[in-house]
Design a protein around this motif. Structure first.
Motif, mmCIF file in Angstrom:
data_model
loop_
_atom_site.group_PDB
_atom_site.id
_atom_site.type_symbol
_atom_site.label_atom_id
_atom_site.label_comp_id
_atom_site.label_asym_id
_atom_site.label_seq_id
_atom_site.Cartn_x
_atom_site.Cartn_y
_atom_site.Cartn_z
ATOM 1 N N MET A 153 -20.362 -123.400 -18.631
ATOM 2 C CA MET A 153 -21.368 -123.487 -17.579
ATOM 3 C C MET A 153 -21.018 -124.601 -16.587
ATOM 4 S SD MET A 153 -25.493 -123.818 -18.092
ATOM 5 C CE MET A 153 -25.253 -125.076 -19.326
ATOM 6 N N ILE A 154 -20.576 -125.740 -17.107
ATOM 7 C CA ILE A 154 -20.215 -126.869 -16.261
ATOM 8 C C ILE A 154 -18.927 -126.574 -15.503
ATOM 9 C CG2 ILE A 154 -19.525 -129.289 -16.283
ATOM 10 C CD1 ILE A 154 -22.529 -128.806 -16.753
ATOM 11 N N ARG A 155 -17.981 -125.953 -16.152
ATOM 12 C CA ARG A 155 -16.702 -125.604 -15.501
ATOM 13 C C ARG A 155 -16.938 -124.659 -14.328
ATOM 14 N NH1 ARG A 155 -12.930 -124.706 -12.916
ATOM 15 N NH2 ARG A 155 -10.786 -124.402 -13.562
ATOM 16 N N LEU A 156 -17.931 -123.813 -14.459
ATOM 17 C CA LEU A 156 -18.264 -122.870 -13.394
ATOM 18 C C LEU A 156 -18.651 -123.592 -12.106
ATOM 19 C CD1 LEU A 156 -18.643 -119.855 -12.737
ATOM 20 C CD2 LEU A 156 -20.994 -120.083 -13.506
ATOM 21 N N LEU A 157 -19.186 -124.804 -12.214
ATOM 22 C CA LEU A 157 -19.575 -125.565 -11.026
ATOM 23 C C LEU A 157 -18.389 -125.858 -10.117
ATOM 24 C CD1 LEU A 157 -22.014 -128.181 -12.600
ATOM 25 C CD2 LEU A 157 -22.612 -126.112 -11.330
ATOM 26 N N GLU A 158 -17.175 -125.901 -10.674
ATOM 27 C CA GLU A 158 -15.993 -126.159 -9.861
ATOM 28 C C GLU A 158 -15.529 -124.944 -9.065
ATOM 29 O OE1 GLU A 158 -13.457 -129.703 -11.684
ATOM 30 O OE2 GLU A 158 -13.230 -127.843 -12.802
ATOM 31 N N ILE A 159 -16.016 -123.765 -9.432
ATOM 32 C CA ILE A 159 -15.526 -122.559 -8.758
ATOM 33 C C ILE A 159 -16.616 -121.716 -8.114
ATOM 34 C CG2 ILE A 159 -13.424 -122.393 -10.106
ATOM 35 C CD1 ILE A 159 -14.802 -120.354 -11.892
ATOM 36 N N ALA A 160 -17.862 -121.997 -8.378
ATOM 37 C CA ALA A 160 -18.933 -121.178 -7.811
ATOM 38 C C ALA A 160 -20.053 -122.068 -7.300
ATOM 39 C CB ALA A 160 -19.468 -120.211 -8.867
#
Length: 83
Positions: free
Chosen positions: A54-61
């Motif tokens: 979920m946190i990693r998604l912040l870097e791409i979306a």
């Protein structure tokens, strides 16, 4: 960024820089937590590993960090468009 937006000013650069900083800080925090907990970070009792996707998604979306950097380079630093 929110204050500039509320004041009717252009908040694009500030919003992009805030999202970039927040996404990098969040990823660093989750990775530090996993590193600190070691194998227990993957344990259900600690449940840290479920935060990572979920946190990693912040870097791409919704916009990836590279596009944020492109915006800052072009609109803040005055560099030519790089894409």
């Amino acid at each position: 960024a929110a204050d500039r937006f509320d004041s009717g000013e252009d908040a694009g650069a500030h919003a992009n820089m805030a999202k970039l900083l927040a996404s990098r800080a969040a990823v660093a925090a989750v990775e530090a937590a996993l590193q600190t907990h070691g194998g227990y970070g993957f344990d259900r009792d600690y449940d840290i590993v479920t935060l990572w996707p979920m946190i990693r998604l912040l870097e791409i979306a919704p916009i990836n960090n590279e596009m944020l950097l492109n915006y800052v380079g072009e609109h803040v630093l005055g560099l030519p468009k790089s894409y």
